[in-house]
Scaffold this motif. Structure first.
Motif, short mmCIF file in Angstrom:
data_model
loop_
_atom_site.label_atom_id
_atom_site.label_comp_id
_atom_site.label_asym_id
_atom_site.label_seq_id
_atom_site.Cartn_x
_atom_site.Cartn_y
_atom_site.Cartn_z
N LEU A 173 1.72 -3.77 5.24
CA LEU A 173 1.78 -3.36 3.83
C LEU A 173 0.37 -3.18 3.26
O LEU A 173 0.10 -2.21 2.54
CB LEU A 173 2.56 -4.38 3.01
N LEU A 182 8.50 -0.76 7.79
CA LEU A 182 7.69 -0.44 6.62
C LEU A 182 7.06 0.94 6.76
O LEU A 182 7.06 1.75 5.82
CB LEU A 182 6.58 -1.49 6.44
N THR A 232 9.55 -4.69 -2.12
CA THR A 232 8.80 -3.95 -1.10
C THR A 232 9.13 -2.46 -1.16
O THR A 232 8.23 -1.60 -1.08
CB THR A 232 9.14 -4.50 0.29
N ASP A 271 4.84 -8.86 8.20
CA ASP A 271 4.81 -7.57 7.51
C ASP A 271 3.58 -7.37 6.64
O ASP A 271 3.29 -6.25 6.21
CB ASP A 271 6.06 -7.41 6.63
#
Length: 631
Positions: free
Chosen positions: A72, A89, A16, A68
């Motif tokens: 993203l 994030l 990530t 998440d």
């Protein structure tokens, strides 16, 4: 040709992070007029982030868990963030974008640096490899994962991808969302510990929750993973209602608020079980309310009477096996009324006396106490104590003014020392600095003073002409009387209570028919040593059972084998600790293996020898958690 798809069992954070850096670099390239032929924003995204010819999930080279994933995707596609974005994030992406924009190196140089990263990947075959075992090996060093993370991977990793996604989406992800804590913390881990306490009947070691979960799963192999996850999901809802303020019923919610203000987690497993019976229609609402109120009363009365709380976690854990699921309210009341020693429910006289005379101001629960006294009878417009400060009517200043000395009389110093921090001298105000050390009548009549206050605790002060030891004592008695109506004592008919007393004697076998006076050898040195034993075992939350020939200590009156056994002798004690003799590196000469080496027995004549033997007891707790039994 279909794209190959792999489940990542370790390295999600690194993948990530790399993806965020690449997208940040692509954004910077787009904003600059000068580029490099070997690298463009389009190439970066197509090489590392997107499968340009695919749709849906297949469009993305990295798909995160549900919490998440949407965030993203929004970053990669440059679309608006979801309503509840994954803050970490977003923060990290903006950090990388800012640093790359301000970097003195050209984007092409950064790209060449990224290409020097060495990636090692291991692909597993589901039919032959054990992904969970490999995951545990990979995570045996470095930053520890939470117990909840380890349990989630253990539960879901062995499933087929479709079932894994379904269980995560329908059960695990909602649990994760319910335990979101903006201040950080380990709410999910705390829930798992409470759930394991229910299932095991004992409190698991805080650091061994994952190991205990695996052991539980191993002993319940016939239970399917789906049933296990559904049970966790149900109890997570019960936990959230009680501990996280998510209960809809106003009466129950008010009680649970009080329990949270006491900052005690130990009753949660028992309350969760009661709540489950309530949700299943097996426990009437009124009974659940009464049980919850009794738990609150028990905890607060014990705190006021300064009864050590370290015994409570094991008391509540053992309670789950002692109450009658078909008659929860009566059996719990019987349990409370038959407790003795450090498990006892303090009587009205003990509670009243302690509440009136102890130093309440420096107690951890002072705000809770004053809040409940202020809001008694209020069902809708409750006063938030957090908006006010605690006021000493008689000031704390040791150098009292002449007006105050005259108010108190000749014994003003003694009276100030005795009554200053007691309940009768404490109230609430929003004008603490204005009231300060002023004389009582000034405090009463000034703007924001007691006569001008909307706070109920100040009503009786508004009608007084003076404030001295007699008035403090009088007000303390009145507030303590109100406290007895808030934190009530349990009641049972005498014939029903006798039934529970008889059951307690029966459950203890011979224990209960003897007391310390039964041991004629227990005097002098041996009696002093036994008192040291009792203090040490009380700190560990062990329950004492006195039998004809020995005294046993265990996690509850029904728990066997004993963690510690004592045989009183003239001038010394014989002790047997539930710790394997073979595991002791250099045992003293008078220690011996006992019962096939599973226990260690020794003779103690002084405090040093006793300390060495009782250290084994501590080690057994470290080894076995809350119920150190190795037999």
């Amino acid at each position: 040709t279909s794209l190959p798809r792999l489940l990542v069992i370790d390295g999600q954070q690194r993948l990530t992070t790399f993806s965020l850096i690449v997208e940040a670099l692509a954004r910077v390239l787009e904003s600059q007029s000068e580029g490099a032929p070997e690298i463009t924003a389009r190439k970066l995204r197509h090489y590392f982030l997107l499968n340009a010819e695919e749709d849906g999930e297949l469009r993305y080279k990295l798909v995160l868990s549900r919490g998440d994933s949407d965030t993203l995707r929004s970053i990669m596609e440059k679309t608006p963030l979801p309503d509840q974005p994954a803050d970490r994030l977003v923060e990290n992406f903006r950090f990388f974008e800012e640093k790359i924009s301000a970097c003195h190196l050209r984007p092409a140089d950064l790209y060449r640096g990224l290409n020097k990263l060495l990636v090692v990947d291991i692909a597993l075959d589901r039919e032959r490899d054990n992904p969970q075992l490999i995951f545990e090996s990979l995570n045996s060093t470095g930053l520890d994962l939470s117990q909840a993370d380890l349990v989630r991977n253990f539960v879901l990793m062995g499933l087929e991808p479709e079932e894994q996604r379904e269980l995560y989406r329908d059960y695990w992800y909602p649990m994760e969302r319910s335990f979101v804590n903006k201040e950080g913390g380990d709410l999910f881990d705390r829930f798992l510990r409470a759930w394991l306490t229910i299932k095991l009947g004992e409190v698991p070691n805080r650091r061994r929750g994952y190991e205990e979960f695996k052991n539980y799963r191993g002993s319940h192999a016939k239970t399917s993973i789906r049933e296990l996850v559904e049970d966790l999901h149900d109890f997570a809802g019960h936990y959230a209602a009680i501990a996280l303020g998510k209960e809809d019923d106003a009466q129950l919610r008010s009680i649970y608020v009080g329990l949270r203000q006491l900052r005690v987690d130990v009753p949660l497993p028992f309350l969760m079980v009661c709540y489950a019976h309530y949700r299943n229609g097996q426990l009437p609402h009124a009974d659940l309310v009464t049980i919850s109120q009794l738990v609150e009363s028990w905890l607060f009365r014990r705190a006021v009477c300064e009864i050590p709380s370290n015994v409570l976690s094991r008391t509540f854990a053992s309670l789950l096996g002692q109450v009658d699921p078909e008659n929860l309210l009566e059996s719990f009341t019987g349990f409370l009324l038959t407790r003795q020693g450090r498990q006892r429910f303090p009587t009205d006289d003990e509670f009243r006396t302690q509440l009136q005379t102890r130093n309440l101001y420096e107690a951890r629960h002072r705000n809770y106490c004053l809040s409940r006294l202020e809001n008694v009878g209020r069902t809708k417009e409750k006063v938030s104590v957090g908006e006010f400060t605690i006021e000493h009517v008689l000031p704390q200043n040791k150098n009292l003014s002449e007006e105050w000395r005259q108010e108190l009389g000749a014994a003003w110093e003694e009276d100030q020392e005795r009554w200053l921090h007691t309940l009768g001298n404490l109230t609430l105000t929003g004008y603490n600095s204005e009231l300060s050390d002023r004389p009582f009548k000034v405090k009463r009549d000034q703007l924001g003073g007691f006569a001008d206050s909307p706070i109920r605790l100040n009503r009786d002060l508004a009608g007084l002409d003076r404030w001295n030891a007699n008035e403090i004592e009088r007000r303390g008695r009145a507030l303590a009387a109100s406290a007895l109506e808030i934190w009530r004592t349990p009641t049972l008919r005498s014939d029903v209570l006798d039934k529970y007393r008889e059951r307690l004697q029966t459950s203890q076998g011979g224990a209960g028919r003897y007391d310390l006076d039964h041991f004629v050898s227990l005097r002098g040195r041996s009696l002093d040593l036994l008192e040291d034993v009792r203090r040490r075992t009380e700190k560990l939350g062990l329950v004492e059972s006195i039998w004809k020939y020995f005294i046993g200590y265990s996690g509850s009156a029904r728990s066997r084998p004993y963690s510690l056994i004592v045989w009183p002798r003239v001038g010394f004690l014989l002790l047997s600790v539930n710790y394997p003799f073979a595991d002791i590196e250099a045992p003293p000469e008078n220690w011996r293996a006992f019962r096939d080496g599973k226990r260690t027995r020794g003779r103690v004549r002084d405090s040093r020898q006793l300390g060495e033997m009782l250290d084994l007891l501590d080690r057994s707790f470290e080894l076995k958690g809350s119920n150190p039994q190795v037999d």
